[in-house]
Design a protein around this motif. Structure first.
Motif, PDB file in Angstrom:
ATOM      1  N   LEU A  41       6.347  17.225  12.720  1.00  0.00           N
ATOM      2  CA  LEU A  41       5.673  16.215  13.534  1.00  0.00           C
ATOM      3  C   LEU A  41       4.523  16.838  14.328  1.00  0.00           C
ATOM      4  CD1 LEU A  41       5.624  13.261  14.602  1.00  0.00           C
ATOM      5  CD2 LEU A  41       7.114  14.067  16.460  1.00  0.00           C
ATOM      6  N   LEU A  42       4.773  17.981  14.940  1.00  0.00           N
ATOM      7  CA  LEU A  42       3.726  18.650  15.716  1.00  0.00           C
ATOM      8  C   LEU A  42       2.548  19.041  14.833  1.00  0.00           C
ATOM      9  CD1 LEU A  42       5.855  20.863  18.135  1.00  0.00           C
ATOM     10  CD2 LEU A  42       4.818  18.618  18.573  1.00  0.00           C
ATOM     11  N   ASN A  43       2.832  19.487  13.623  1.00  0.00           N
ATOM     12  CA  ASN A  43       1.752  19.818  12.691  1.00  0.00           C
ATOM     13  C   ASN A  43       0.941  18.579  12.330  1.00  0.00           C
ATOM     14  OD1 ASN A  43       2.185  22.576  12.588  1.00  0.00           O
ATOM     15  ND2 ASN A  43       3.666  22.404  10.930  1.00  0.00           N
ATOM     16  N   GLN A  44       1.617  17.440  12.181  1.00  0.00           N
ATOM     17  CA  GLN A  44       0.903  16.181  11.929  1.00  0.00           C
ATOM     18  C   GLN A  44      -0.048  15.858  13.085  1.00  0.00           C
ATOM     19  OE1 GLN A  44       0.718  13.798   9.436  1.00  0.00           O
ATOM     20  NE2 GLN A  44       1.801  15.257   8.147  1.00  0.00           N
ATOM     21  N   TYR A  45       0.423  16.049  14.312  1.00  0.00           N
ATOM     22  CA  TYR A  45      -0.418  15.782  15.476  1.00  0.00           C
ATOM     23  C   TYR A  45      -1.658  16.673  15.470  1.00  0.00           C
ATOM     24  CZ  TYR A  45       3.463  13.136  17.611  1.00  0.00           C
ATOM     25  OH  TYR A  45       4.456  12.227  17.887  1.00  0.00           O
ATOM     26  N   LEU A  46      -1.465  17.958  15.179  1.00  0.00           N
ATOM     27  CA  LEU A  46      -2.600  18.880  15.153  1.00  0.00           C
ATOM     28  C   LEU A  46      -3.610  18.481  14.082  1.00  0.00           C
ATOM     29  CD1 LEU A  46      -0.832  22.343  15.617  1.00  0.00           C
ATOM     30  CD2 LEU A  46      -2.129  21.045  17.324  1.00  0.00           C
ATOM     31  N   GLU A  47      -3.113  18.161  12.907  1.00  0.00           N
ATOM     32  CA  GLU A  47      -4.003  17.766  11.813  1.00  0.00           C
ATOM     33  C   GLU A  47      -4.783  16.504  12.164  1.00  0.00           C
ATOM     34  OE1 GLU A  47      -1.981  17.489   8.031  1.00  0.00           O
ATOM     35  OE2 GLU A  47      -0.982  19.414   8.373  1.00  0.00           O
ATOM     36  N   ARG A  48      -4.097  15.550  12.728  1.00  0.00           N
ATOM     37  CA  ARG A  48      -4.748  14.282  13.053  1.00  0.00           C
ATOM     38  C   ARG A  48      -5.743  14.438  14.203  1.00  0.00           C
ATOM     39  NH1 ARG A  48      -1.497   9.418  11.205  1.00  0.00           N
ATOM     40  NH2 ARG A  48      -0.282  10.325   9.516  1.00  0.00           N
ATOM     41  N   ALA A  49      -5.406  15.231  15.192  1.00  0.00           N
ATOM     42  CA  ALA A  49      -6.301  15.420  16.337  1.00  0.00           C
ATOM     43  C   ALA A  49      -7.627  16.034  15.918  1.00  0.00           C
ATOM     44  CB  ALA A  49      -5.623  16.295  17.390  1.00  0.00           C
ATOM     45  N   ALA A  50      -7.601  16.940  14.950  1.00  0.00           N
ATOM     46  CA  ALA A  50      -8.807  17.657  14.526  1.00  0.00           C
ATOM     47  C   ALA A  50      -9.517  17.003  13.350  1.00  0.00           C
ATOM     48  CB  ALA A  50      -8.421  19.090  14.141  1.00  0.00           C
ATOM     49  N   HIS A  51      -8.998  15.915  12.860  1.00  0.00           N
ATOM     50  CA  HIS A  51      -9.488  15.334  11.613  1.00  0.00           C
ATOM     51  C   HIS A  51     -10.928  14.832  11.726  1.00  0.00           C
ATOM     52  CE1 HIS A  51      -9.260  13.237   7.782  1.00  0.00           C
ATOM     53  NE2 HIS A  51      -8.135  13.896   7.582  1.00  0.00           N
ATOM     54  N   SER A  52     -11.662  14.974  10.632  1.00  0.00           N
ATOM     55  CA  SER A  52     -13.061  14.540  10.605  1.00  0.00           C
ATOM     56  C   SER A  52     -13.206  13.035  10.402  1.00  0.00           C
ATOM     57  CB  SER A  52     -13.813  15.272   9.490  1.00  0.00           C
ATOM     58  OG  SER A  52     -13.249  14.948   8.228  1.00  0.00           O
ATOM     59  N   THR A  53     -12.159  12.379   9.957  1.00  0.00           N
ATOM     60  CA  THR A  53     -12.196  10.935   9.748  1.00  0.00           C
ATOM     61  C   THR A  53     -11.730  10.238  11.021  1.00  0.00           C
ATOM     62  OG1 THR A  53     -11.717  11.266   7.412  1.00  0.00           O
ATOM     63  CG2 THR A  53     -11.355   9.047   8.291  1.00  0.00           C
ATOM     64  N   TRP A  54     -12.580   9.416  11.563  1.00  0.00           N
ATOM     65  CA  TRP A  54     -12.289   8.784  12.847  1.00  0.00           C
ATOM     66  C   TRP A  54     -11.052   7.904  12.802  1.00  0.00           C
ATOM     67  CZ3 TRP A  54     -17.981   6.957  13.722  1.00  0.00           C
ATOM     68  CH2 TRP A  54     -18.791   8.080  13.851  1.00  0.00           C
ATOM     69  N   ASP A  55     -10.799   7.278  11.680  1.00  0.00           N
ATOM     70  CA  ASP A  55      -9.604   6.434  11.562  1.00  0.00           C
ATOM     71  C   ASP A  55      -8.322   7.249  11.683  1.00  0.00           C
ATOM     72  OD1 ASP A  55     -11.140   4.178  11.238  1.00  0.00           O
ATOM     73  OD2 ASP A  55     -10.867   4.055   9.065  1.00  0.00           O
ATOM     74  N   VAL A  56      -8.425   8.543  11.537  1.00  0.00           N
ATOM     75  CA  VAL A  56      -7.260   9.427  11.661  1.00  0.00           C
ATOM     76  C   VAL A  56      -7.186  10.020  13.064  1.00  0.00           C
ATOM     77  CG1 VAL A  56      -6.142  11.514  10.766  1.00  0.00           C
ATOM     78  CG2 VAL A  56      -7.294   9.948   9.189  1.00  0.00           C
ATOM     79  N   SER A  57      -8.320  10.511  13.578  1.00  0.00           N
ATOM     80  CA  SER A  57      -8.298  11.182  14.887  1.00  0.00           C
ATOM     81  C   SER A  57      -8.233  10.222  16.069  1.00  0.00           C
ATOM     82  CB  SER A  57      -9.505  12.110  15.042  1.00  0.00           C
ATOM     83  OG  SER A  57     -10.707  11.377  15.080  1.00  0.00           O
ATOM     84  N   ASN A  58      -8.880   9.071  15.956  1.00  0.00           N
ATOM     85  CA  ASN A  58      -8.921   8.147  17.092  1.00  0.00           C
ATOM     86  C   ASN A  58      -7.557   7.609  17.523  1.00  0.00           C
ATOM     87  OD1 ASN A  58     -11.662   8.427  17.505  1.00  0.00           O
ATOM     88  ND2 ASN A  58     -12.185   6.683  16.204  1.00  0.00           N
ATOM     89  N   PRO A  59      -6.698   7.151  16.604  1.00  0.00           N
ATOM     90  CA  PRO A  59      -5.403   6.631  17.055  1.00  0.00           C
ATOM     91  C   PRO A  59      -4.557   7.677  17.803  1.00  0.00           C
ATOM     92  CG  PRO A  59      -5.827   5.912  14.812  1.00  0.00           C
ATOM     93  CD  PRO A  59      -6.885   6.922  15.164  1.00  0.00           C
ATOM     94  N   LEU A  60      -4.575   8.904  17.318  1.00  0.00           N
ATOM     95  CA  LEU A  60      -3.793   9.931  18.010  1.00  0.00           C
ATOM     96  C   LEU A  60      -4.392  10.210  19.378  1.00  0.00           C
ATOM     97  CD1 LEU A  60      -1.435  11.939  17.973  1.00  0.00           C
ATOM     98  CD2 LEU A  60      -3.085  13.647  17.257  1.00  0.00           C
ATOM     99  N   ALA A  61      -5.707  10.367  19.446  1.00  0.00           N
ATOM    100  CA  ALA A  61      -6.344  10.645  20.729  1.00  0.00           C
ATOM    101  C   ALA A  61      -6.110   9.510  21.723  1.00  0.00           C
ATOM    102  CB  ALA A  61      -7.839  10.884  20.525  1.00  0.00           C
TER     103      ALA A  61
END
Length: 143
Positions: A36-56
């Motif tokens: 789960l923590l690895n998923q958070y890291l991947e999503r936080a740094a993601h270049s696709t806004w649809d991925v990074s924005n929801p987590l942020a």
């Protein structure tokens, strides 16, 4: 769970649930929590806004639960990942970085503590996350 329901548990973790109660409950499930923590890291740094924005966007509500369940090093990794997401101009990560991580005060405190106690590794973690600043500049900018 891992042996009998591996497909299901992997699917749940891959969705990166952001509910604070889910985080604190899963914290005692070693391998699943690490996934789960690895998923958070991947999503936080993601270049696709649809991925990074929801987590942020969810991070402020996750701040207490995460700060109670992760160590200072992981908090620093998350801060670096959010900064990387901001470099891709995701509005969620940008909002957090523009506010100098004050929206996640507990995680910020842990990240600051880590940068102060292990600056050499913190600098390596920034580079590994793809952050284009040295540690001193990063700290001045965000802490």
């Amino acid at each position: 769970m891992l042996a009998e329901y591996a497909d299901f548990t992997n699917w749940v973790v891959a969705q990166a649930p952001r509910a604070p109660d889910f985080i604190t409950t899963l914290a005692s499930a070693g391998p699943l929590f690490a996934q789960l923590l690895n998923q958070y890291l991947e999503r936080a740094a993601h270049s696709t806004w649809d991925v990074s924005n929801p987590l942020a966007t969810a991070l402020p509500s996750m701040d207490v639960a995460l700060s109670l369940t992760v160590d200072n090093e992981w908090a620093f990794k998350l801060v670096a990942a959010v900064a990387r997401g901001a470099a891709w101009n995701g509005f969620g990560p940008l909002q957090i970085t523009n506010n100098q991580f004050n929206d996640v005060p507990n995680l910020k405190a842990k990240a600051v503590a880590y940068a102060q106690t292990d600056s050499a590794n913190a600098a390596l973690l920034l580079a590994a996350a793809g952050v284009q600043q040295d540690l001193a500049t990063f700290q001045t900018t965000y802490f």
